[in-house]
Motif scaffolding. Sequence first.
Motif, mmCIF file in Angstrom:
data_model
loop_
_atom_site.group_PDB
_atom_site.id
_atom_site.type_symbol
_atom_site.label_atom_id
_atom_site.label_comp_id
_atom_site.label_asym_id
_atom_site.label_seq_id
_atom_site.Cartn_x
_atom_site.Cartn_y
_atom_site.Cartn_z
ATOM 1 N N ASN A 181 0.840 -1.125 -0.075
ATOM 2 C CA ASN A 181 -0.005 0.019 0.126
ATOM 3 C C ASN A 181 0.978 1.192 -0.097
ATOM 4 O O ASN A 181 0.612 2.335 -0.870
ATOM 5 C CB ASN A 181 -0.926 -0.004 1.489
ATOM 6 N N ALA A 182 1.844 1.237 0.635
ATOM 7 C CA ALA A 182 3.194 2.429 0.881
ATOM 8 C C ALA A 182 3.545 2.733 -0.541
ATOM 9 O O ALA A 182 3.538 3.838 -0.839
ATOM 10 C CB ALA A 182 3.833 2.176 1.878
ATOM 11 N N THR A 186 2.395 1.943 -3.474
ATOM 12 C CA THR A 186 1.249 1.867 -4.607
ATOM 13 C C THR A 186 0.641 3.307 -4.448
ATOM 14 O O THR A 186 0.072 3.762 -5.424
ATOM 15 C CB THR A 186 0.391 0.799 -4.504
ATOM 16 N N ASP A 187 0.835 3.864 -3.335
ATOM 17 C CA ASP A 187 0.089 5.060 -3.007
ATOM 18 C C ASP A 187 0.827 6.129 -3.955
ATOM 19 O O ASP A 187 1.975 6.406 -3.611
ATOM 20 C CB ASP A 187 0.221 5.613 -1.514
ATOM 21 N N GLU A 188 0.105 6.817 -4.865
ATOM 22 C CA GLU A 188 0.779 7.847 -5.683
ATOM 23 C C GLU A 188 0.189 9.197 -4.972
ATOM 24 O O GLU A 188 -1.115 9.414 -4.914
ATOM 25 C CB GLU A 188 0.098 7.877 -6.935
ATOM 26 N N GLU A 189 1.223 10.002 -4.586
ATOM 27 C CA GLU A 189 0.959 11.242 -3.893
ATOM 28 C C GLU A 189 1.019 12.504 -5.217
ATOM 29 O O GLU A 189 2.200 12.287 -5.832
ATOM 30 C CB GLU A 189 1.641 11.508 -2.812
ATOM 31 N N ASP A 233 4.670 13.704 -5.167
ATOM 32 C CA ASP A 233 5.779 12.803 -5.615
ATOM 33 C C ASP A 233 6.543 13.037 -6.680
ATOM 34 O O ASP A 233 5.984 13.177 -7.895
ATOM 35 C CB ASP A 233 5.323 11.525 -6.104
ATOM 36 N N LYS A 293 9.395 3.989 -5.857
ATOM 37 C CA LYS A 293 8.372 3.274 -5.263
ATOM 38 C C LYS A 293 7.992 2.230 -6.353
ATOM 39 O O LYS A 293 7.535 1.165 -6.192
ATOM 40 C CB LYS A 293 6.888 4.116 -5.130
ATOM 41 N N LYS A 338 7.917 -1.527 -5.258
ATOM 42 C CA LYS A 338 6.777 -2.462 -5.799
ATOM 43 C C LYS A 338 7.083 -3.667 -6.586
ATOM 44 O O LYS A 338 6.546 -4.834 -6.353
ATOM 45 C CB LYS A 338 5.860 -1.427 -6.466
ATOM 46 N N ASN A 383 -5.873 -7.801 1.378
ATOM 47 C CA ASN A 383 -6.362 -6.829 0.310
ATOM 48 C C ASN A 383 -7.208 -7.391 -0.817
ATOM 49 O O ASN A 383 -8.086 -6.511 -1.080
ATOM 50 C CB ASN A 383 -5.018 -6.273 -0.425
#
Length: 176
Positions: free
Chosen positions: A76-77, A79-82, A85, A93, A97, A129
Amino acid sequence: KSHKRSIKLDVDLKRYILLSNIELEIDFDISSDMWKLAEKVCEVTGVFFDAICETEGDIEKSPISVAIPAVNSLMNAVTDEEVDDDKTIKQMKCDLKKGLDKRFSNIESCSTYALATILDPRFKLSQFNSKINAKKAKEKLCQEYEDLVDDEPLSNQASKSTKRKASSHDIVESPR
């Protein structure tokens, strides 16, 4: 968490680097963009640090039930697109992944890990998940339970017939 504390110490770190540079007469300056990048790297890698702490740094002494929650937390960390970024963080990332996928893509499908996670009262079904994998794991546990009950000697079944029969559903309810 310690990775957050280390980010807060950036002022002291900057001061140390500047003092060291003066003593060593090295022309070295870290831009504010580089500090922001370092903070983002610490943020992303901090989740890995937390996972190591969760396993107490010794995978052989950790309960097997923490594997699925730890791997899913890491996935999750990364995959999380901020929105903020930059390309370096996105690439990092992506690489992390790929490594996690290569090593752990089927962890929820492995009955040993899945059953251990379900039976841990901290997690049960909440850490999967994939709803499909959670359903399969629950079905596997129910089948294992039914097999155990069916294999019980008749003398034990007769003495317990007046008691409420525990259902396999009781085992996998969400943690309280």
